[in-house]
Design an enzyme around this catalytic site. Structure first.
Site, PDB file in Angstrom:
ATOM      1  CB  SER A 152      -0.894  -0.082   1.215  1.00 42.82           C
ATOM      2  OG  SER A 152      -1.464   1.257   1.395  1.00 42.82           O
ATOM      3  CE1 TYR A 165      -4.363  -2.855   4.816  1.00 44.80           C
ATOM      4  CE2 TYR A 165      -3.625  -0.541   4.381  1.00 44.80           C
ATOM      5  CZ  TYR A 165      -3.764  -1.595   3.769  1.00 44.80           C
ATOM      6  OH  TYR A 165      -3.724  -1.943   2.515  1.00 44.80           O
TER       7      TYR A 165
END
Length: 260
Positions: A152, A165
């Site tokens: 990400s 996360y």
């Protein structure tokens, strides 16, 4: 099928391959000729639908089930892969050419709201599971194979609202670096593909028009990413064309942050 057929005769496994980015990756690899194992954790209907879409397009695929983030999840996944490969493709040589670690969950909470249970679960699914999937999959992965970890853009920016996360994906980024060096003697490449703001069901906030507009503005192209945008990058990294690319973090964000 595409004209390239650059993955013809290869076998691929895509974790979380039934929805969102994973679904797009599964379909793209199959269109390029790979036999694709579409992994799912809970949504069997979505996996079956993805397999049928691939078959309708002239490709080959089969679904495998394994819940991630639980004890012995990697062993369960590989047992299912071995069994289903032998069942659905008995003429295909056992083993694997392309492994895409895509499965993951989000945790949209700032640090003060993250419980130990939250933390353990997001790390179990996003970091521990791919680590042991890779550990147990290396003997199945053929020399000259490809490993692609889906990370990400959040690992390169400060996003306090998804801190846990982002940490899980940062750990995955390092896994790419270390494995790339270790597996180079086998001509196996290991790379990270990092999406930015992408339109998938994993982010329910995108249903809000104002949020969509705000996130779209971060891209140099003024739009959200589409799963196919990411899948095309993965297909390249998984190909022979990318044989000289390893240990890299590929930005697949559509130019997020270029104007900062």
């Amino acid at each position: 099928m595409t004209a390239t057929g650059r993955h013809q005769g290869m076998t691929a496994l895509v974790t979380g391959g039934s929805r969102g980015i994973g679904r797009a990756v599964s379909r793209r690899l199959a269109r390029d000729g790979a036999l694709v194992a579409v992994h799912y954790g809970h949504d069997e209907a979505a996996a079956d639908r993805t397999v049928k879409e691939i078959e309708t397009d002239g490709g080959r695929a089969f679904a495998i089930h394994a819940e991630l983030g639980v004890r012995a999840d990697a062993a369960t996944l590989w047992s299912a892969f071995d069994r289903e490969l032998a069942t659905h493709a008995p003429d295909t040589e056992p083993g694997l050419d392309i492994l895409v670690n895509n499965a993951g969950i989000t945790l949209p909470r700032t640090i003060e709201h993250v419980t130990e249970e939250d933390y353990d679960r997001v790390f179990a699914i996003n970091t521990k599971a791919p680590f042991f999937i890779l550990q147990q999959g290396l003997r199945r992965l053929r020399d000259g194979g490809r490993i692609i970890n889906i990370s990400s853009a959040a690992t390169r920016f400060a996003y306090p609202g998804i801190i846990a996360y982002s940490m899980t994906k940062a750990a995955l980024d390092h896994l790419t670096l270390s494995l790339a060096l270790e597996l180079a003697p086998r001509n196996i490449t290991v790379n990270t593909v990092a999406p930015g703001f992408t339109e998938t069901e994993i982010n329910p906030t995108l249903k809000n028009p104002q949020i969509r507009q705000a996130l779209s503005a971060h891209s140099a192209f003024g739009r959200l990413g589409r799963p196919a945008d990411i899948a095309d990058v993965v297909a390249f990294v998984a190909s022979e064309d990318a044989r000289w690319v390893t240990g890299q973090w590929l930005d697949a964000t559509g130019g997020v942050g270029l104007g900062l």
